[in-house]
Design a protein around this motif. Structure first.
Motif, PDB file in Angstrom:
ATOM      1  N   TRP B 102       0.829  -1.214   0.000  1.00  0.00           N
ATOM      2  CA  TRP B 102       0.000   0.000   0.000  1.00  0.00           C
ATOM      3  C   TRP B 102       0.858   1.257   0.000  1.00  0.00           C
ATOM      4  N   ILE B 106       0.232   3.350  -3.199  1.00  0.00           N
ATOM      5  CA  ILE B 106      -0.786   4.390  -2.941  1.00  0.00           C
ATOM      6  C   ILE B 106      -0.171   5.600  -2.233  1.00  0.00           C
ATOM      7  N   GLU B 107       0.399   5.364  -1.058  1.00  0.00           N
ATOM      8  CA  GLU B 107       0.904   6.496  -0.272  1.00  0.00           C
ATOM      9  C   GLU B 107       2.011   7.238  -1.023  1.00  0.00           C
ATOM     10  N   ARG B 108       2.994   6.511  -1.509  1.00  0.00           N
ATOM     11  CA  ARG B 108       4.082   7.149  -2.240  1.00  0.00           C
ATOM     12  C   ARG B 108       3.789   7.240  -3.729  1.00  0.00           C
ATOM     13  N   LEU B 111      -1.055   5.841  -7.119  1.00  0.00           N
ATOM     14  CA  LEU B 111      -1.558   5.017  -8.233  1.00  0.00           C
ATOM     15  C   LEU B 111      -2.955   5.439  -8.672  1.00  0.00           C
ATOM     16  N   MET B 136      -7.699  -0.962  -7.576  1.00  0.00           N
ATOM     17  CA  MET B 136      -7.679   0.449  -7.951  1.00  0.00           C
ATOM     18  C   MET B 136      -7.837   0.638  -9.455  1.00  0.00           C
ATOM     19  N   ILE B 235      11.476   1.598   0.082  1.00  0.00           N
ATOM     20  CA  ILE B 235      10.275   1.469   0.909  1.00  0.00           C
ATOM     21  C   ILE B 235      10.612   0.649   2.155  1.00  0.00           C
ATOM     22  N   ALA B 249      -9.416   1.157   3.634  1.00  0.00           N
ATOM     23  CA  ALA B 249      -9.557   0.770   2.227  1.00  0.00           C
ATOM     24  C   ALA B 249      -9.956  -0.696   2.092  1.00  0.00           C
TER      25      ALA B 249
END
Lengths: 288, 288, 288, 288
Positions: B102, B106-108, B111, B136, B235, B249
């Motif tokens: 995630w 998403i966070e970084r 997407l 997504m 990451i 989510a």
């Protein structure tokens, strides 16, 4: 980078000059406007649309005929207005070296006052990075093998000058930052030097990969990349829109690009020799 | 990663369970709440404050006593509410593998639907990346050396399954993307594999460096890093706030983590053996 | 918005069709390609370059001749490829309503799975916002004065349907969100309704200002704007690049635009009447 | 903003001082450290967690006992180190006015050199916005009803000083920017003034809503908000992390806050009177 350019070929990517005449339908410029060229021809804004397998390098003076000439003809889309506060000799240095530093630190890096910036060496991009970072209120660290060059860098605004011949520069960074590391590392060397950039960078900091002075692969220990989680960003100059942003900024921060020597058009061999000898600042050819 | 942890030591970082009792001044939870643990103890939001020279790894089950136990005592700051739609066995898989995927995408990564995502292999993070990307609306590519695993990956939503034993997977990517490359490469291998990730990535795309399966240094040719200008992001799991985002989510995208086998507490040796044999999905220990 | 368009004038901004012929130097399309039009003619990427005193509205069917015609001639720069999974009747709805919703939620909003989205009413933009938000794993709230329309919205994926005739919809939002409010408010009403959007939005949430159904000034109490600190973003459709992103997404999330009725070219008066009566979904004219 | 604070109540939110003693388990500070207070007590990083229906205002000197005292006791989490280059009298001004301007322009605004910034009036936030913007290489416009205050603003770095009593200031902006408008409008007035901010802002520019000097609702014509598509951002001071960023920046850009008069502790009535009379710069009380 032999690319089968057609002969005769005109080299040179960085140009400042005056619009002598405009074609039908031109809207961006008028005769008499002072302009500079855009390095990545046709890259206007947003992401560069490029091929993932064999990425092109559609730059002026490489894929397209260059600018080392008294007159050039090019699309108005490949030009931006020159800054009002710079001479032509100064303005032409923004095209590649200036925009690369700006793109790394500002466009991609979002540099803020009070952050730390590390500049490696005193090449063209490095000096612009130093000047831009200082103008934005950053704390600038610089490395070099020459005390004389470091003294000049200090005069340009560097707060911490590290002679990498005299000490391990990464250890110096750790000591000088109280082991917090550097927020923005401008790596203009590449190759095995990247491992040192990773050692020097702050947790969740940024490394801009710009140079290929070291011909080995770009490499660093994986564990450090995970634990410190830096953002590593390859930089390939920048778009025309960002060049316009830089021009506007130059006028307001009163940035004066560092130039080494100027040469007449017929002194091109001497200019290239000076480049080989290691210039401090950009070399300018006056074609007029 | 021997780190001198005090003996006796309780291993394990990923936990789901019920709050049995709360201490004085607790505000985030009540007795009876279902919770999961946060991997990076004390990293709540924003950037991880870490040492640049010797970065710590302050995680539960490593720097701190772990969770492979019937009862654990920990700060309420190290916990988030469990998702309502998952069992405990499923929920505990979010803590490390789920959050890593995630955080990268998403966070970084920010997407968006319609973008391309490459997942390498079928490890825990890879499967979460596949499922999150598909939920997504991304177009997912996956590589593996096993046709059977690829078939399962296809059932989980992968659109393009590449057996890297049967063809050069990077060439397959180039062919399948019409040489546009991949927007988000989730590199869970690292080392020399990074060079292939750089070959596969789209111009101005993103590579999330997550794994260290290959013990060599992370390396790639410098020219490709400049010409394609990807963002490369190390990451290291993620903050508690992002874990809360993931939990929210999961309930809305109805994500069901892939679990391999469940074991009783006294079957830990067999569980570790299953891990060594190469699980497909996460292995769960029921300590209750 | 009388703008002195030259007569005869062809109205219409949203078009899907086939390239019949291409001019010299065309590179983006070939004969036979299925394409849709771009609403803001000439806005390719990045920010819209507009005048601050008298902002233009350079859109097709307004400043430029429109598309309600059997054949149109336009610059290849004003077109993008149509999605493969939609019919022409469906594809043309993306041009304005679809892109507006996408631009608000995704391009500007960076919507993530698990976040809350509020859609006001069931107009064209609202229905796209509902469908895009649901496809991205968001929790969707919708208001309407019609139970029948709310039932259809629920079938399209809305999780919380609020009849604003039967209750104070803002209070319903507060109750349903446990007083956390809404992460992304899509305000397609404007005017005095903005004050309710501010009441409904979450702390540090986002309000996309899209509509002008209420002709009063957009207004809200200042204290709430400071205490909750939302980001309020005016939305004026979007760039061609974002339209291309939407097209790619549509194919991967299998979004099927909601269409109301289709009419023959000679039934235009009836189509406009249907529009006045309050359509549910977009109205399509088949000019072929 | 009567909020039922318990009596006796100590007012005041902005403090600079020295740590006299630390409690058990304190890790962020030692005795003797120079510190300043954080305005929003307990807001450390990321988004402010607040109630959407009745948003709290958990600030020091309002919801919590304040700092207009010789000694205060507070959580170490509510403090940051003072800048090294400022006196206590200067440092305390950063807490509210300084951070508000920084948060609007830098944290949220991502201000870059060369961009245009409009500051309205010469209040505490306005003067910080002027100084920060100028230090970052922005082109600063300022409005005031006093030629004397404009002259001082010019000395602080404002490039364009507009007396709003003598001309329509929005028309002046349009003229001075060649109708391009302002990239960052710092609206410290609010209410009906917001409509003028919208007229003045550049296409896709930013308006930071900060003040409530005008008690009417914040309002502007909807059409302009759509056509120019500005980002409008309510600002409620900022997090402790951003205050730390500002402190670091202050030391590197050599920002000297503008202070009006200093008063002894027993001169508090005179200080408040001076505030009512309209100070130029912050008023300081020396409690020591």
């Amino acid at each position: 980078m032999g690319n089968g350019m057609p002969m005769p070929f005109t080299p040179g990517s960085d140009m400042a000059g005056v619009v002598e005449a405009v074609g039908l339908g031109t809207t961006r410029f008028n005769q008499g406007d002072r302009v500079i060229s855009s390095f990545n021809a046709g890259w206007i804004d947003g992401k560069l649309n490029n091929n993932a397998k064999n990425p092109h390098y559609n730059t002026i003076g490489y894929a397209y005929q260059g600018v080392l000439a008294e007159y050039v003809v090019m699309s108005e889309e490949w030009l931006v207005k020159a800054p009002q506060t710079l001479t032509d000799a100064e303005a032409c240095t923004l095209v590649c070296a200036g925009l690369t530093a700006w793109f790394a630190l500002i466009e991609r890096g979002g540099l803020r006052a009070g952050e730390t910036v590390l500049v490696q060496g005193t090449g063209g991009v490095a000096l612009f990075a130093l000047q831009i970072a200082r103008a934005m209120g950053a704390e600038v660290f610089i490395t070099s093998s020459s005390d004389a060059k470091l003294a000049t860098a200090a005069a340009l605004g560097a707060s911490h000058c590290i002679n990498r011949k005299k000490e391990d520069w990464v250890e110096a960074i750790h000591r000088l930052t109280n082991e917090q590391g550097i927020d923005h590392v401008v790596d203009t060397v590449g190759g095995r030097n990247f491992a040192d950039s990773v050692r020097a960078v702050a947790s969740h900091g940024r490394i801009s990969l710009i140079g290929m002075m070291d011909t080995h692969d770009t490499s660093a220990p994986g564990a450090m990349l995970l634990l410190k989680s830096p953002t590593v960003q390859g930089i390939g100059v920048g778009q025309r829109r960002a060049l316009g942003d830089l021009v506007r900024a130059v006028d307001w921060i009163k940035l004066k690009p560092v130039t080494d020597k100027s040469f007449r058009f017929d002194e091109l061999p001497q200019a290239l020799e000076q480049l080989d000898n290691g210039a401090f600042g950009k070399i300018v050819i006056n074609v007029g």
